[in-house]
Design a protein around this motif. Sequence first.
Motif: not given
Length: 418
Positions: A103-121
């Motif tokens: 969950d730590a990789w989602l907690d900063a939200g889609p603009e900053a959470g590393l899991a979101y950033l990697l998925a968007d890439s």
Amino acid sequence: MASKGSVTFNILAATAALVVANVIRMRVLPIDFKSKNVLEYPNESLYNFTELANRYGYHSEEHTVVTEDGYILNVFRINSGNCDGRMKGPPVVLMHGLLLSSDAWLDAGPEAGLAYLLADSCYDLWVGNQRGNYYARRHLTLNPDKDPSFWDFSIDEIGFYDIPATIDYVLRNTGFGKLNYIGYSQGAGTFFVMCSERPGYCNKVNVVIGLAPAARQTHTKSMAYRLLATGISALEDPLSQSGFREIFSKTSPLQEIAKFICQVRFLSEPLCGNFISGFFDSYHPGSITNRTLGMMFSHFPAGTSLHTMARYGQSMQTDQFQKFDYGAARNMKKYGCKEPPKYNLSSVTPPMVILYGRNDHLVDTKDVYWLVNELPNVLEVEEVADPLWNHFDVAYSQYVNQRIFPTVYKYLEHFSTT
């Protein structure tokens, strides 16, 4: 934010009280879902990994990995609908640090959470969990609430069993022969353990990106963290004999109190932000937003074993990266020698990229430089271009997209194909 001097004493006093409450086994009933709604907890703070990812339009799958010694770990696969099924290969494994979870990789939200950033890439991203946190608190035969032996592990066992099992599962389910690995703090240190102890597994990885990688911790500056870890190391045997094996679980008094307080926006920075800054002695005003602090303390601390914390206490009292020290007699029985064997860092043969912060008082720059000299195939060592960048910024800062993601993206692109 209050000045460092004005909060340190209160932070340490509050920390001591909370630690004592956990040690003497004080229990509070977890606040149930309905009560949290009445108390107006933000809905997203109550979601699990899959629910939170789906809330923001990402697709997430929950997978179950079983280790050779019977631990059951939840692993999450996440991708973005913006990719239209065009995923880059090979898969990427993203692994959390001590007292954290996926969950730590989602907690900063889609603009900053590393899991979101990697998925968007458009990377095929698999987000792991290590035994002992709330996503990995199960076993084929052992009950964590009744069987003390469930908690007889440290990073030694996590590296030997959990990381290889996760790698094998991901490769088996994607059809690739190799993957790319990103490890944060303990997530990197356990990878090093695997390479030393499980010959051949490093050959299944194209590149390793170490975010504040934790090997030895000789020069850890945070006095509160050092006192906590070394104190637990000194007291591990009597605490274990009294039945205390699990530490800082999600439903512990520490976590429940922090979770409640940190949902109150006007308290989150002066209390929760200063707790993190004061305890770890590394201030970075404004880096972690109030919204992220609330999310963070919904999931942190995520739980681990007393034995793991004792292991970190030992690592602060040696200049080597070595196995758990049980004392001469027990070492002889377990290892065949009086001293704990050193991990063979020269076995970490995949290309290695390291990012670290100058203001990280858990993984100190001196220990990072030492690690770099021990590793045989380092491609790049990068100090984050912010003099206040600290350990928790890696997962929670609103500036992750600017400060560390470009380098992560650069090397994943180099070792990936469309």
